[in-house]
Design a protein around this motif. Structure first.
Motif, short mmCIF file in Angstrom:
data_model
loop_
_atom_site.label_atom_id
_atom_site.label_comp_id
_atom_site.label_asym_id
_atom_site.label_seq_id
_atom_site.Cartn_x
_atom_site.Cartn_y
_atom_site.Cartn_z
N PHE A 545 0.80 -1.70 0.41
CA PHE A 545 0.21 -0.02 0.01
C PHE A 545 0.50 1.51 0.22
CE2 PHE A 545 -1.95 3.18 3.17
CZ PHE A 545 -2.62 4.00 2.07
N PHE A 546 2.07 0.94 0.72
CA PHE A 546 2.70 2.50 0.89
C PHE A 546 3.82 2.46 -0.55
CE2 PHE A 546 1.81 1.75 5.46
CZ PHE A 546 1.66 2.62 5.94
N ARG A 547 3.90 1.20 -0.55
CA ARG A 547 4.61 1.53 -2.48
C ARG A 547 3.91 2.18 -3.50
NH1 ARG A 547 7.02 2.83 -6.44
NH2 ARG A 547 8.76 0.65 -6.99
N LYS A 549 0.33 3.30 -3.16
CA LYS A 549 -0.58 3.81 -3.43
C LYS A 549 -1.95 3.61 -3.06
CE LYS A 549 1.95 7.01 -0.94
NZ LYS A 549 3.11 5.98 -1.20
N LYS A 550 -2.33 2.32 -3.33
CA LYS A 550 -3.36 1.15 -4.13
C LYS A 550 -4.28 1.13 -2.66
CE LYS A 550 -2.15 0.66 -8.77
NZ LYS A 550 -2.60 0.10 -9.68
N LEU A 551 -5.48 1.96 -2.63
CA LEU A 551 -6.63 1.22 -1.87
C LEU A 551 -6.40 -0.21 -1.45
CD1 LEU A 551 -9.26 4.41 -1.29
CD2 LEU A 551 -7.39 4.13 0.04
#
Length: 752
Positions: A545-547, A549-551
């Motif tokens: 997610f942090f890499r 940036k997809k919910l």
């Protein structure tokens, strides 16, 4: 088309690991996989040959998938081949028919208070008067009697008697030593008396390892000679050579509580320090950008780390680290290190092909996970704070030179501290689930401990190696001139004094952290294997997610968190109504446990309370497994509110406890005067109670279960078994069969 370029070996290694795990969990049901593997490889080669003649992208994709399938099957096939118990000449096939066996000592000898423990490898057995080849490992113990020398690597023994299969865990939640031995291809155990074996020769399985182990003992003698304080000597030998025989339990516990146990094991830290020292020294040479410099660095680096591996006895941990650094060095020298993850995967792939059971080794798992996490996370965590530039910007042109130098020194120092903090945090992220699963604890003080302990211990490693090198030089000079050698001995003595003080400071700091932050250790955590996988999944999805940036990744992480929390709630709900009576298996002791959900009363029927060691290794694992919150220990029933004791005056030699409707009779003396019937579901015979079958029949119901606790000798149990079993009594020996568990409220109450 599949893109293999950067992560080819990562995917191949994952496929190999999947095959190994498949064989590990389903090995008994799998057929022999050598021929299916040969078929897959043959088909793959045919497709590659056709691709070479007629390139086709669609066929290339199928060839790639076929390669992964072949590696997957190869992993399972390698696991089958590495499992000695599948061989037709394994010790299992002979059972108790073995009269004698010939074996060689194949491991380090562990010195215990009363015994020597090591592993021997069998080469032949005598059955019915005839010798025949055999294979198998036996974990043996020899008493440390006067005149008994410690077993040495390569000793060839002739042993009388048959070994016994390794015992399963004897108490709930106890460490499964049998499975641990099986992962090392050891399936039997035996206690050997001095008159039961004879040393008939020397035949080390590996001459190189024998020489390495002798070298390690010689170097250990240098530390023993120059480091005076016993505690500092023990830690010095562990830190530099990996020999931990003399470290006391208090020191081991202090390091475990502060998350610094890894420092005491010779592994990647020491090997990395040596390679870093070689690279740093060579960095001062001119022309260090040319190809010759890369080749020189690689050759010297390989020579240093493998020489160090030899001098530390070629132990498994340092070999693993040496192999890992070898691939990194070769990749750097050949300028083919396109991806560090791929390089690590190559190292893991080769190690697992050599020994698939390494995948089950805790050190292997922790080492690779820590390095992978450091490679990926340490630069990202380090980038959170720009410590260096923050303090450099504090410099002003009008400031005096000393002030500007102070700002520069502060920026450099605090940046190193922050980068070390980032490294420690990165290593903990990946190893956190394994720490909970294997060690059931998490030290919150790991940052404070490692920030100081790692630099001091790193410096101590360099000083310790310098001491060994200086002692070697002085010894060579002493061969030429004894007087000059004695005069020069003052140099290693001075270095040894510095070395001992560094070890003392290092040790004192660890103990100080433990005293200052006693509540920083979260212990008693029980995480099952599926829950550990869930924690790994949560970490990976959050990183994704942090890499990316997809919910969707955040949603998946939340789903996994919910699953983890639900599994914990369900386990607690299932345990709440659970009630058990347990007769523990603790050598020479009579101990009962009365469990209700997460609460327990542990009663020692002896006059002495349980020792800390007995609690830690026999009782606490079950407490952790049940996540118990209220556990009380009692000696001779004092302060125990759970059992109701009967009037023992009317029943001499017996105590009757009634708990949750279960009546337990503890018999430790004759029952000749006790002819009044006693209703009891469980009868525990203690301390070789002198009772006769007719006495038991007169006092107890034939439906009662007779339990021999650990205070009964083996000859007594066997004698009573011959008398009681033929007349229909149900018997249970906790020393051989493990703890006796009575499930209260169950139709089939005994759970043995």
């Amino acid at each position: 088309m599949l893109h293999w370029a950067s992560y080819a070996f990562v995917r191949l290694t994952l496929a190999l690991m999947a095959g190994i795990l498949t064989c590990l969990y389903f090995g008994e049901t799998l057929p022999v996989l050598v021929w299916p593997l040969a078929g897959l490889v043959g088909v793959f080669l045919i497709i590659q040959w056709r691709m070479w003649r007629h390139p086709n992208p669609a066929v290339a994709d199928k060839a790639g998938l076929l390669a992964l399938a072949a590696v997957y099957v190869a992993g399972a096939a390698f696991m089958q081949q590495a499992t000695e118990s599948r061989r037709p000449d394994h010790l299992y096939r002979f059972g108790q028919k073995i009269e004698f066996y010939r074996a060689v000592v194949d491991d380090y000898t562990v010195v215990r208070p009363a015994t020597y423990a090591t592993t021997v490898r069998v080469s032949a057995v005598r059955v019915a008067g005839r010798w025949q080849p055999a294979v198998g490992g036996i974990r043996i113990s020899v008493p440390r009697d006067s005149g008994v020398t410690a077993p040495q690597y390569g000793d060839l023994w002739l042993v009388r008697g048959a070994p016994a299969p390794s015992k399963a865990p004897l108490n709930p939640g106890e460490f499964d030593y049998r499975r641990y031995l099986q992962y090392h291809q050891v399936y039997h155990q035996q206690f050997i008396h001095p008159d039961q074996y004879q040393r008939i020769g020397i035949a080390p399985p590996s001459l190189l390892k024998a020489a390495a182990m002798r070298a390690a003992r010689v170097l250990d003698g240098v530390f023993r000679q120059y480091v005076v304080a016993r505690r500092e000597y023990a830690l010095a030998s562990a830190l530099v050579l990996g020999i931990k025989d003399d470290i006391d339990q208090e020191t081991k516990q202090a390091y475990a509580n502060t998350g610094t146990t890894h420092i005491m094991a010779v592994s990647g830290l020491q090997v990395g320090l040596l390679f870093g020292a070689v690279s740093g020294l060579l960095g001062w040479l001119p022309g260090r950008r040319g190809p010759w410099f890369r080749l020189l660095t690689a050759l010297l680096g390989l020579a240093v780390i493998w020489s160090y591996a030899f001098l530390t006895g070629l132990s498994a941990s340092v070999l693993r680290a040496a192999v890992m650094f070898t691939f990194i060095i070769v990749a750097r020298a050949s300028q083919r290190q396109t991806n560090m993850f791929n390089t690590l995967a190559v190292a893991a792939f080769c190690l697992l092909c050599y020994d698939p059971y390494l995948l089950c080794d805790v050190g292997f798992q922790l080492s690779f996970l820590a390095v992978i996490s450091i490679v990926y996370l340490q630069p990202r965590i380090g980038a959170w704070l720009d410590v260096k530039n923050y303090f450099l910007e504090k410099q002003r042109p009008w400031q005096p030179k000393p002030v500007q130098k102070a700002w520069k020194a502060t920026s450099w120092t605090l940046d190193k501290v922050w980068q070390a903090t980032a490294l420690s945090l990165a290593a903990q992220v990946a190893t956190f689930p394994l720490g909970l699963f294997y060690f059931h604890q998490f030290p919150l003080s790991f940052l404070f401990s490692n920030l100081v302990a790692v630099p001091i211990s790193s410096g101590a490693v360099y000083v310790g190696l310098a001491l060994l090198a200086l002692k070697g030089i002085v010894a060579l000079v002493g061969l030429l001139s004894s007087g000059l050698g004695q005069a020069l001995d003052v140099v290693p003595q001075a270095v040894a004094w510095v070395f001992e003080k560094m070890i003392w400071l290092f040790n004192e700091y660890i103990f100080w952290i433990g005293r200052t932050m006693p509540g920083a250790l979260i212990s008693g955590i029980h995480v099952t294997a599926p829950q550990a996988w869930l924690v790994f999944g949560i970490i990976l999805t959050l990183l994704a997610f942090f890499r990316l940036k997809k919910l969707v990744w955040l949603g998946l992480a939340c789903l996994l968190m919910g699953s983890f929390a639900g599994s914990r709630v369900w386990a607690a709900h299932r345990l709440a109504p659970d009630e058990q009576l347990i007769v523990y298996s603790i050598p020479r002791r009579s101990v009962l446990g009365f469990w209700q959900g997460a609460a327990a009363h542990i009663v020692s029927a002896d006059s002495l309370p349980l020792t800390e060691t007995e609690r830690t290794y026999r009782i606490v694992p079950g407490i952790i497994q049940r996540e118990a919150r209220a556990v009380s220990y009692h000696t001779r029933w004092r302060g125990s509110s759970v059992p109701a004791l009967a009037d023992t005056a009317a029943q001499p030699g017996m105590v009757l406890a009634v708990w949750r409707g279960v009546r337990v009779a503890l018999v430790s003396g004759p029952l000749a005067g006790a002819r009044r019937p006693v209703p009891a579901e469980v009868v525990v015979l203690r301390r070789n109670a002198r009772v006769w079958p007719e006495d038991l029949a007169a006092v107890f119901s034939p439906a009662a279960i007779i339990v021999f606790d650990s205070s009964c000798k083996s000859w007594y149990v066997e004698s009573m078994r011959k008398r009681l079993q033929p007349i229909g009594w149900q018997l249970h020996d906790v020393a051989m069969q493990g703890a006796f568990v009575w499930q209260v409220g169950s139709i089939d109450a005994p759970n043995r």
